[in-house]
Design a protein around this motif. Structure first.
Motif, PDB file in Angstrom:
ATOM      1  N   ALA A 123      54.995  38.335  54.651  1.00  0.00           N
ATOM      2  CA  ALA A 123      54.179  39.128  53.748  1.00  0.00           C
ATOM      3  C   ALA A 123      53.772  38.280  52.549  1.00  0.00           C
ATOM      4  O   ALA A 123      54.547  38.094  51.632  1.00  0.00           O
ATOM      5  N   GLY A 124      52.575  37.742  52.593  1.00  0.00           N
ATOM      6  CA  GLY A 124      52.061  36.992  51.452  1.00  0.00           C
ATOM      7  C   GLY A 124      51.152  37.892  50.637  1.00  0.00           C
ATOM      8  O   GLY A 124      50.420  38.717  51.174  1.00  0.00           O
ATOM      9  N   LEU A 125      51.186  37.726  49.335  1.00  0.00           N
ATOM     10  CA  LEU A 125      50.377  38.553  48.440  1.00  0.00           C
ATOM     11  C   LEU A 125      48.902  38.189  48.572  1.00  0.00           C
ATOM     12  O   LEU A 125      48.541  37.018  48.534  1.00  0.00           O
ATOM     13  N   LEU A 126      48.075  39.185  48.754  1.00  0.00           N
ATOM     14  CA  LEU A 126      46.637  38.979  48.873  1.00  0.00           C
ATOM     15  C   LEU A 126      46.046  38.692  47.496  1.00  0.00           C
ATOM     16  O   LEU A 126      46.353  39.378  46.531  1.00  0.00           O
ATOM     17  N   ASN A 127      45.210  37.662  47.420  1.00  0.00           N
ATOM     18  CA  ASN A 127      44.517  37.362  46.176  1.00  0.00           C
ATOM     19  C   ASN A 127      43.286  38.273  46.096  1.00  0.00           C
ATOM     20  O   ASN A 127      42.370  38.132  46.898  1.00  0.00           O
ATOM     21  N   PRO A 128      43.256  39.207  45.159  1.00  0.00           N
ATOM     22  CA  PRO A 128      42.144  40.159  45.105  1.00  0.00           C
ATOM     23  C   PRO A 128      40.784  39.504  44.904  1.00  0.00           C
ATOM     24  O   PRO A 128      39.792  39.946  45.475  1.00  0.00           O
ATOM     25  N   LEU A 129      40.718  38.436  44.109  1.00  0.00           N
ATOM     26  CA  LEU A 129      39.437  37.791  43.837  1.00  0.00           C
ATOM     27  C   LEU A 129      38.866  37.142  45.092  1.00  0.00           C
ATOM     28  O   LEU A 129      37.694  37.339  45.414  1.00  0.00           O
ATOM     29  N   SER A 130      39.676  36.394  45.830  1.00  0.00           N
ATOM     30  CA  SER A 130      39.158  35.747  47.036  1.00  0.00           C
ATOM     31  C   SER A 130      38.793  36.787  48.097  1.00  0.00           C
ATOM     32  O   SER A 130      37.800  36.636  48.807  1.00  0.00           O
ATOM     33  N   GLY A 131      39.593  37.857  48.201  1.00  0.00           N
ATOM     34  CA  GLY A 131      39.254  38.926  49.135  1.00  0.00           C
ATOM     35  C   GLY A 131      37.944  39.605  48.786  1.00  0.00           C
ATOM     36  O   GLY A 131      37.139  39.936  49.659  1.00  0.00           O
ATOM     37  N   TYR A 132      37.717  39.813  47.495  1.00  0.00           N
ATOM     38  CA  TYR A 132      36.477  40.444  47.041  1.00  0.00           C
ATOM     39  C   TYR A 132      35.278  39.534  47.325  1.00  0.00           C
ATOM     40  O   TYR A 132      34.239  40.003  47.772  1.00  0.00           O
ATOM     41  N   LEU A 133      35.441  38.246  47.043  1.00  0.00           N
ATOM     42  CA  LEU A 133      34.340  37.319  47.253  1.00  0.00           C
ATOM     43  C   LEU A 133      33.952  37.207  48.726  1.00  0.00           C
ATOM     44  O   LEU A 133      32.780  37.088  49.057  1.00  0.00           O
ATOM     45  N   VAL A 134      34.942  37.280  49.607  1.00  0.00           N
ATOM     46  CA  VAL A 134      34.649  37.234  51.040  1.00  0.00           C
ATOM     47  C   VAL A 134      33.935  38.505  51.484  1.00  0.00           C
ATOM     48  O   VAL A 134      32.939  38.450  52.200  1.00  0.00           O
ATOM     49  N   LYS A 135      34.422  39.669  51.045  1.00  0.00           N
ATOM     50  CA  LYS A 135      33.814  40.953  51.449  1.00  0.00           C
ATOM     51  C   LYS A 135      32.432  41.141  50.852  1.00  0.00           C
ATOM     52  O   LYS A 135      31.537  41.668  51.507  1.00  0.00           O
ATOM     53  N   ALA A 136      32.249  40.719  49.622  1.00  0.00           N
ATOM     54  CA  ALA A 136      30.962  40.923  48.962  1.00  0.00           C
ATOM     55  C   ALA A 136      29.930  39.888  49.421  1.00  0.00           C
ATOM     56  O   ALA A 136      28.755  40.031  49.127  1.00  0.00           O
ATOM     57  N   GLY A 137      30.405  38.847  50.090  1.00  0.00           N
ATOM     58  CA  GLY A 137      29.478  37.815  50.573  1.00  0.00           C
ATOM     59  C   GLY A 137      28.965  36.901  49.479  1.00  0.00           C
ATOM     60  O   GLY A 137      27.877  36.363  49.567  1.00  0.00           O
TER      61      GLY A 137
END
Length: 138
Positions: A123-137
């Motif tokens: 269980a690694g902590l998700l980085n919210p910024l990188s996840g947002y940048l990937v989803k938002a394109g």
């Protein structure tokens, strides 16, 4: 999120369970808000989230002896180069949990990379910024 990460409840759960649930909540937020411009918020939220996880980790270690032993072990393992005396100062500080886990020594030892990659049970902590940048394109 702050309700789920309250210290009294979060330390009673295993860290892997807490991180998996936090990742689920963050993914839901990212999917819901991906249309809006949230880059700054996600960056600040990620910093706050990592700070809270550090508080939970240190609180789960409970005693100063255990905190000292674990911080020294992580320091040696990751080759951070922080002296034993500096770790000792943090461990035996009379400040509260939140202030102690925000000190530079703890931030370097329990780093962003350590939280994202090396938590046991996968269980690694998700980085919210990188996840947002990937989803938002972006």
């Amino acid at each position: 999120m702050s309700e789920y990460l309250k210290r009294g409840k979060a330390i009673a759960r295993p860290l892997a369970v807490t991180i998996k649930r936090v990742n689920e909540i963050v993914r839901v937020w990212i999917n819901y808000f991906r249309i809006g411009m949230m880059k700054q918020f996600m960056e600040e939220f990620g910093q706050w989230l990592r700070h809270k996880i550090r508080v939970i980790v240190m609180k789960q270690w409970k005693k100063p002896k255990t905190i000292n032993r674990n911080l020294c072990y992580l320091n040696r393992k990751n080759r951070n180069g922080i002296g034993h005396e500096e770790i000792f100062k943090v461990v035996n500080s009379r400040l509260g949990w939140y202030r102690r886990s925000g000190m530079n020594v703890v931030n370097f030892i329990i780093s962003k990379e350590l939280l994202e990659n090396r938590i046991k049970d996968g269980a690694g902590l998700l980085n919210p910024l990188s996840g947002y940048l990937v989803k938002a394109g972006i």
